[in-house]
Scaffold this motif. Structure first.
Motif, PDB file in Angstrom:
ATOM      1  N   LEU A 264      -1.985  11.435  -6.187  1.00  0.00           N
ATOM      2  CA  LEU A 264      -2.877  11.349  -7.338  1.00  0.00           C
ATOM      3  C   LEU A 264      -4.259  11.782  -6.866  1.00  0.00           C
ATOM      4  O   LEU A 264      -4.940  11.052  -6.146  1.00  0.00           O
ATOM      5  CB  LEU A 264      -2.896   9.915  -7.868  1.00  0.00           C
TER       6      LEU A 264
ATOM      7  N   THR B 255      -8.155   7.816 -11.961  1.00  0.00           N
ATOM      8  CA  THR B 255      -7.217   7.487 -10.882  1.00  0.00           C
ATOM      9  C   THR B 255      -6.594   6.110 -11.061  1.00  0.00           C
ATOM     10  O   THR B 255      -5.383   5.957 -11.040  1.00  0.00           O
ATOM     11  CB  THR B 255      -7.938   7.522  -9.516  1.00  0.00           C
TER      12      THR B 255
ATOM     13  N   ARG C 174      -2.767   4.610 -12.077  1.00  0.00           N
ATOM     14  CA  ARG C 174      -2.060   3.692 -11.172  1.00  0.00           C
ATOM     15  C   ARG C 174      -1.627   2.427 -11.906  1.00  0.00           C
ATOM     16  O   ARG C 174      -0.514   1.932 -11.715  1.00  0.00           O
ATOM     17  CB  ARG C 174      -2.945   3.345  -9.975  1.00  0.00           C
TER      18      ARG C 174
ATOM     19  N   ARG D 237      -3.341   7.928  -3.458  1.00  0.00           N
ATOM     20  CA  ARG D 237      -4.422   8.593  -4.178  1.00  0.00           C
ATOM     21  C   ARG D 237      -5.273   9.373  -3.175  1.00  0.00           C
ATOM     22  O   ARG D 237      -5.255   9.103  -1.980  1.00  0.00           O
ATOM     23  CB  ARG D 237      -5.278   7.589  -4.942  1.00  0.00           C
TER      24      ARG D 237
ATOM     25  N   LEU E  98      -0.592  15.196  -8.882  1.00  0.00           N
ATOM     26  CA  LEU E  98      -1.105  14.912 -10.218  1.00  0.00           C
ATOM     27  C   LEU E  98      -2.621  14.922 -10.141  1.00  0.00           C
ATOM     28  O   LEU E  98      -3.224  14.112  -9.431  1.00  0.00           O
ATOM     29  CB  LEU E  98      -0.597  13.554 -10.706  1.00  0.00           C
TER      30      LEU E  98
ATOM     31  N   THR F   1      -6.147  14.522 -12.088  1.00  0.00           N
ATOM     32  CA  THR F   1      -6.863  14.094 -13.279  1.00  0.00           C
ATOM     33  C   THR F   1      -8.303  14.588 -13.175  1.00  0.00           C
ATOM     34  O   THR F   1      -8.860  14.686 -12.081  1.00  0.00           O
ATOM     35  CB  THR F   1      -6.842  12.564 -13.429  1.00  0.00           C
TER      36      THR F   1
END
Length: 262
Positions: A24, A32, A36, A99, A115, A117
Motif C-alpha cells: 500500500l 493509507t 488498512r 505500507r 495499491l 492511493t
C-alpha cells in the motif's frame, strides 16, 4: 541485480511469496490507514462468517496494529526481523500487506501487487500542516502556513506520484484509487480491491466494513496513525479535535472546497 537477488533470498527464508504481497504505497494523509482499516474489518468479519459465527463486530481503533505488522521501510531489509502479519490475510489471497511512503521500487516490487492511493497535493499539505505540525508543540514553528509546507514538499511528493501514475495502464499488478473515492464510497472501493485481488467480494461485509470505518475515531482524524490512538506527550489534542470537528462539516477531513483550494 544484487539488490534483487538479496531481496528474493530474504523472501525465500521468510517463506513469503512475492505474488502474495500487497504494498500500500502513497504519501502520508492520502488514505493509507483508511484502506488498512477497511481490509482489517472485512477479513475479520469474513473469518467469523466463514465459521458461521456472529460477524457483527464493533469499531476497533487498534485492529490494524494487530493485523498488519509490517511497513516496507522497516521490515523488508536484512537488518530487521520480518514479523508475520495475520494469517487471516489468506481470506483475500495475501500473506502480507505492508505500507510504504516512497516512490515505486522497480528492483524489489517486480511481480508484487501495488495499491497506490493519492489525493490533491494542496489538500495533503493542508491536512499534514494541521495534524502533524500545528497540533504538535514541538513542530508548530516549522512552517508558517500550509501553503509553505506545500511549496517545500511539492517536488518530492509529486515525484512519488509520477512514479506510480502511468503504471496502472501498463501493469495489471498496479491499482490506483483517489482519496476522495475512498472517503466517499468506501464500500465500493473495498469491493473493487478484493475483486482486483482475484477474490469474490462479499458485498454485505464490504458495506459493514465501511460503516465501521465511519464510526472509528481514528478514521475521523484523516490518518489513523498510532499516535492518534494513543495519547502522546506534546500533542495539542484540543487543537486536533477542533480541526477534526470543523472539517467534518465538509464531509471529509481536509477535502478543500473550491475557494480554499485556490
Amino acid at each position: 541485480i544484487l539488490a534483487r537477488i538479496l531481496f528474493d533470498i530474504r523472501l525465500f527464508f521468510s517463506k513469503v511469496k512475492k505474488n502474495r504481497i500487497l504494498v500500500l504505497a502513497t504519501i502520508t494523509k492520502s488514505g493509507t490507514h483508511y484502506i488498512r482499516f477497511l481490509l482489517a474489518y472485512y477479513i475479520e468479519m469474513k473469518s467469523l462468517k466463514t465459521k458461521n459465527l456472529n460477524h457483527k463486530i464493533s469499531p476497533d481503533d487498534f485492529i490494524v496494529d494487530r493485523f498488519f505488522s509490517n511497513s516496507w521501510h522497516t521490515s523488508y531489509t536484512f537488518i530487521t526481523r520480518l514479523t508475520r502479519s495475520t494469517k487471516k490475510l489468506e481470506i483475500i489471497g495475501l500473506d502480507d500487506f505492508p505500507r510504504s511512503h516512497m516512490a515505486y521500487k522497480n528492483y524489489s516490487w517486480r511481480n508484487i501487487r501495488v495499491l497506490h492511493t493519492y489525493r490533491d497535493l494542496r489538500e495533503q499539505s493542508y491536512v499534514s500542516w494541521n495534524m502533524k505540525y500545528m497540533c504538535d508543540e514541538n513542530l508548530r514553528n516549522e512552517y508558517e502556513s500550509h501553503e509553505k509546507l506545500f511549496q517545500d514538499t511539492f517536488k518530492e511528493n509529486h515525484s512519488q506520484y509520477v512514479s506510480f501514475a502511468n503504471r496502472v495502464f501498463t501493469n495489471s499488478n498496479n491499482l490506483r484509487i483517489s482519496f476522495n473515492q475512498i472517503f466517499r464510497n468506501p464500500g465500493e472501493v473495498l469491493a473493487l480491491i478484493i475483486q482486483w485481488l482475484g477474490e469474490e467480494p462479499d458485498l454485505e461485509l464490504c458495506y459493514l466494513a465501511a460503516k465501521l470505518c465511519q464510526s472509528t475515531p481514528s478514521i475521523l482524524v484523516g490518518g489513523g496513525e498510532k499516535w492518534h490512538r494513543i495519547n502522546r506527550e506534546g500533542i495539542d489534542y484540543k487543537y486536533l479535535n477542533q480541526f477534526i470537528k470543523t472539517n467534518l462539516k465538509t464531509g471529509a477531513i481536509g477535502i478543500l472546497d473550491q475557494e480554499q483550494s485556490q
